[in-house]
Scaffold this active site. Sequence first.
Site, short mmCIF file in Angstrom:
data_model
loop_
_atom_site.label_atom_id
_atom_site.label_comp_id
_atom_site.label_asym_id
_atom_site.label_seq_id
_atom_site.Cartn_x
_atom_site.Cartn_y
_atom_site.Cartn_z
N ARG A 160 0.85 -1.21 0.00
CA ARG A 160 0.00 0.00 0.00
C ARG A 160 0.88 1.26 0.00
O ARG A 160 0.57 2.26 -0.64
CB ARG A 160 -0.94 0.00 1.23
CG ARG A 160 -1.64 1.34 1.41
CD ARG A 160 -2.86 1.28 2.32
NE ARG A 160 -2.61 0.71 3.63
CZ ARG A 160 -1.92 1.30 4.62
NH1 ARG A 160 -1.37 2.49 4.43
NH2 ARG A 160 -1.75 0.70 5.77
N ASP A 169 -8.14 17.07 -16.07
CA ASP A 169 -8.37 15.68 -16.46
C ASP A 169 -7.94 15.59 -17.92
O ASP A 169 -8.60 16.14 -18.82
CB ASP A 169 -9.87 15.36 -16.31
CG ASP A 169 -10.21 13.95 -16.81
OD1 ASP A 169 -9.34 13.33 -17.45
OD2 ASP A 169 -11.34 13.50 -16.59
N TYR A 187 -17.15 14.59 -17.80
CA TYR A 187 -17.50 13.17 -17.74
C TYR A 187 -18.53 12.91 -16.61
O TYR A 187 -18.43 13.49 -15.53
CB TYR A 187 -16.21 12.35 -17.55
CG TYR A 187 -16.47 10.95 -17.08
CD1 TYR A 187 -17.38 10.13 -17.77
CD2 TYR A 187 -15.82 10.44 -15.97
CE1 TYR A 187 -17.65 8.85 -17.31
CE2 TYR A 187 -16.07 9.16 -15.52
CZ TYR A 187 -16.99 8.37 -16.20
OH TYR A 187 -17.27 7.12 -15.76
N1 LIG Z 1 -21.23 2.64 -15.67
C1 LIG Z 1 -20.08 3.49 -15.62
C2 LIG Z 1 -19.83 4.11 -16.94
C3 LIG Z 1 -18.43 4.33 -17.14
S1 LIG Z 1 -18.07 5.45 -18.43
C4 LIG Z 1 -16.33 5.30 -18.58
C5 LIG Z 1 -15.59 6.37 -19.31
N2 LIG Z 1 -15.07 7.35 -18.45
C6 LIG Z 1 -16.31 6.97 -20.46
O1 LIG Z 1 -16.34 8.21 -20.61
O2 LIG Z 1 -16.76 6.21 -21.32
C7 LIG Z 1 -20.32 4.59 -14.64
O3 LIG Z 1 -21.44 4.89 -14.32
O4 LIG Z 1 -19.35 5.19 -14.16
#
Ligand SMILES: N[C@@H](CCSC[C@H](N)C(=O)O)C(=O)O
Length: 890
Positions: free
Chosen positions: A81, A209, A133
Site C-alpha cells: 500500500r 483531467d 464526464y
Molecule cells: N457505468 C459506468 C460508466 C463508465 S463510463 C467510462 C468512461 N469514463 C467513459 O467516458 O466512457 C459509470 O457509471 O461510471
Amino acid sequence: MSTVDGSSAPHSPAESSLATSIFSAKSPADSDGHAARAAKWRFATQVVAVDGSDNAHGASSVPIFQTATFKGMDGQYDYTRSGNPTRGGLESHLARIYSAHQAFALSTGMTCLDVILRLVKPGETVLAGDDLYGGTNRLLTYAKSHGGVDVRHADTTDVAALLPHLGEGNKVKMVLLESPTNPLLKVADIAEISAAVKKAAPDAIVVVDNTMLSPYLQRPLELGADIVYDSATKYLSGHHDVMAGIIATGNPQASKDIAWLINAMGSGLAPFDSFLLLRGVKTLALRMDKQQANAQIVANYLDALGFKVHYPGLKSHPKRDVHFKQASGAGAVLSVLTDDTQLSERVVSAARLWGVSVSFGAVNSLISMPCLMSHASIPAHIRAERGLREDLIRLCVGIEDPRDLLDDLEHALIASGAIVPNVDPTLLSSDKLAEVFRENPSQWGIERARYFRRPNVEALIDGVSRGLALDGVKTIDSDIVVSAPGKVILFGEHAVVHGVTAIATSLNLRCYGVLAPRTDGKVAITAPDLEAEHVWDISSLPWDLVPPREGSAADEKLDPVLLVALEKLVAEDKPTKTGASASIAFLYLFMAIARESTEAPATTLTVSANLPIGAGLGSSAAFSTCVASALLIAHERVHVPDAGSIDPSHVDDVDSWAFLAEKVLHGNPSGIDNAVAVRGGAVAFTRAIEGKEGGMDSIRGFDSIRLLLTNTRVPRDTKSLVAGVAAKRAAEPHVVDPVLGQIQDISDEARGLLDGSTKTSRNGFVSRLETLMRDNHGHLRTLGVSHPSLEAVVAATAAAPFNLTTKLTGAGGGGCAVTLVPDTFDDANLDQLLANLRGLGAEPYLTTLGGPGLGVHTRTPSDLSSTLVAAGPAGLASWADSLNAQWVHS
Ligand SMILES: N[C@@H](CCSC[C@H](N)C(=O)O)C(=O)O
C-alpha cells in the site's frame, strides 16, 4: 510514488511515501553524456525507454513484485500500500513522460479524482467545467452533498466566465478542467486559465483531467496546471484490459499532499496492474498516431455527409486554434449529432465493427450514446441545461484499417436511415432543402446529410495520411540558416530605364532565414516584419497545377494558373498585402521546387531582417534569396561546403529562383536586386533597349566602404517618378539626353574603380567615388526626381565640420539617400551627424557597402527560429555573430 530524478524520495518505511523506484534510485555512470542526450529524447522514444537497467537480475522488463509485504525494518519498502517496486518503476517512467515533479499510479481515474478532491476542505469551492464526464459530475455532486464543498460549474471555453468566481470573497480552492471535454470536445485554454487563476486566486490549484488526449498529445503541467490526472484505463494502457489512474504533480507541495493521501487511503495500483500498464504505455505514441489519424478520417467523412461533428481536428471547430496551441494532435474521440435520438440509437445498434461500449482509448473502435451510457449518471435536465443532447453519438476510434471503419459506419448510417447513398443531388434541390429547414429545422440536418454524395474514401484517407505524416513525413534533418544582403543603387538610377548602365552594391544590412523541420506534414511561414504568418497542410496545396519543368534552374515565367490558385489560398487567411505577397512567393517556390507533394519537406520558414522594408533597399530580393536558397538546400540541389565558397553553378540556380520569387513580388523586376542579394559586391546592369545589347556583370573584390544610409521616411511613388523622367525626355530631349550620357560616363568610371581596372590608392578610390556621387546627384536633380527631404539630408551631411557627399538612391521623390563615410572620418562627428539627421525626422543607418552575398551557416544548432524572432531587427547582427561565424558565402 517516485520522483523524476529519485532525489527526494524518502528512505525509511516509517515515512508515508515509500515508493522510490528500484530503477531510479541509483543512476548508472554517465561517462558518455548519455543522461544529457536522453533528456532530449522525443516522446515516442521516452515512452518506450523504461529504465529497467538497475534491477538485481538485469530483467529487461520491470518484474512483477507480487507481494503485499517486504521483510526487514530499514529497507526501502515495507508494505505494498505504501510502495512497491513494480508500481515505483511505472511511476518513475510516467513522471518523466508527463514532465511531472512526481507521478502516482492508482486503481482508477475516479480514484485519482477522489484523492485530489480530498485537498478541498468543507466550505471551499471547486470550480468545474459545464461539460464533463458523468463520473466526475457524480463525484463532485457527492463532495457537495456529503463533504460540504461548494461545487460550481462554468463554461471553461471562456476564461471571462470563470473570473467572477475567482476574485475577492470567493473561496475557490480548485479549478477543475477537461480539454477537450468529454463528450462535446469543447476546448479550454489551459495556459490562459492557469495564469488567470494564479493571478486572481493564488491559493487555488488548477487540476486537469487529461484523459481525452494523454500526455503524448497534451501535457498540462507544461501549460501551468498544478495537477493532472488521467484514466489510464484509456489511452495509457490502450487495450481495455486493466483499470488504472495516474496523478501527475507539478510541484513538491502537491506531490507531498497526494503521496500522503494515497498511502493513507490505500488507493495505489496493484503490482500486476502496474505491470500491465507499464507494458501498454510503451506503445502509446504509436497507437495514438494511428488512432487520431483514423479519427480525423472518420470526422472528415461525417462532416462531408453534412452531420454536425464535434472534433478539434475539423476546421469548423470553434477553438481549433486554442487546441493546437496547447496540444500536438486532435485526439481520437469525436461526437456527432443526428438531430433525432431514435435515429442515433438505430445507428449505434446497427454498428458491427464499432463495439457498443463505454470507455475509449483502446486499440479497437467504440460507439456509444453518452446520455444513455457514460453520462447517464448526470440527471437529464442538467444534461439538457449543459447542452448535452440526447441524440449525441460518441465515436472512440481505434487502430483498425480506416476503410473497414468507414464501411461499417456507412452500413450503420444507411441501415438506420441516416443517409441515402448517392442520391442524385438534383432530387434534393437547395429550394427543397430551404423548405425543409423552414418547416422542420431538425429534419433539415438529416435531409442535408442525404443530399451529400458519398465522399471519395480513398482520397480522404490519402489526404489525412499525408497530412498527418502516416506514410512517413518528408522533412529536413536540422535547421537550414541562410542570409542575404540588401542593396543600394550607387549610380545610374532612372537613367537605367533609358539604356544607361546602373551600378548597385550590396549592404551589410541583411535578411536572415531559418528553415526548420516539422513532423506534421505541414508547411509554414513566420515573417513578423512582413506580416506573414501562415501554415498549410502540404497535401491540401494545389499540386495538380505545378507546371512540369526540366533541369535545376527556375522557369523564366511564372505560371499564371498556379499563381492565381495560391493567391486564393493565401487570401483565405485574410493577410495584409505585404504578408500575402511574401506568403505567395514562398509557397510558389515551395511547390515549384518540390514539384510533387511527396517531395515537399514539412518545414517552417522563419524570416527577419535588419533592413528597412519597402525603402528601395532590396529587402524583397534579400527575402527571395533566403527563400530560394533555403529550399534548394533542403532539396539537396544546392550543396554547402564546410569552408570556401558555394559552387558558382549553384549560385546561379539560387539567383534564378530568387528572380522568380521577385517576379511574384514585383511583376516585372529588372533582376538587379536579386543579382546583388545572391552575389554580393556590386553589379553593373544595362537594360537591352532599342537594339542595344544589355547585360549584367558581377563586380567582386573591392574593399567595403562605410556608408550612411538615410531613410527620409517620405513615401515615394516609383511609377510616377519614372514616368515623369520619360515625359521630361520627350519634352526636353536636349536637356535630358546629355544628362543621360554623363550618367553613363559616371557609371563607366565607377565600374573601373570598383573592379580594380582603374588603379588608385584607397583614399583616391573613396574620394573619386564621392565626386561621382555628387555629380550623379546633380544630374538626378536636373531630371526632377529629388525632393526637399533628400536635399535636407544632402545639406546636413555637407555642412561643416562633416563635409560629406550625399546622393539620393533609387527612385528619389523621398525614400533613401546614401553618404560615403571616409575611413578617417571622426567618430564623435559621426555621432553628431546621426543626431542631426534624426533631428530632421530621418532614420539613419550606419552600414557598409559591398559586403558578401548569399550566406549559409555550415553547422547549425537546432531551434534557431525562435531566437531569430526574439532577436528582432536590432539584434540580428549579433544573433548572426553568435553563430560562431561559421558562414560560407557565394
Ligand atoms: N457505468 C459506468 C460508466 C463508465 S463510463 C467510462 C468512461 N469514463 C467513459 O467516458 O466512457 C459509470 O457509471 O461510471
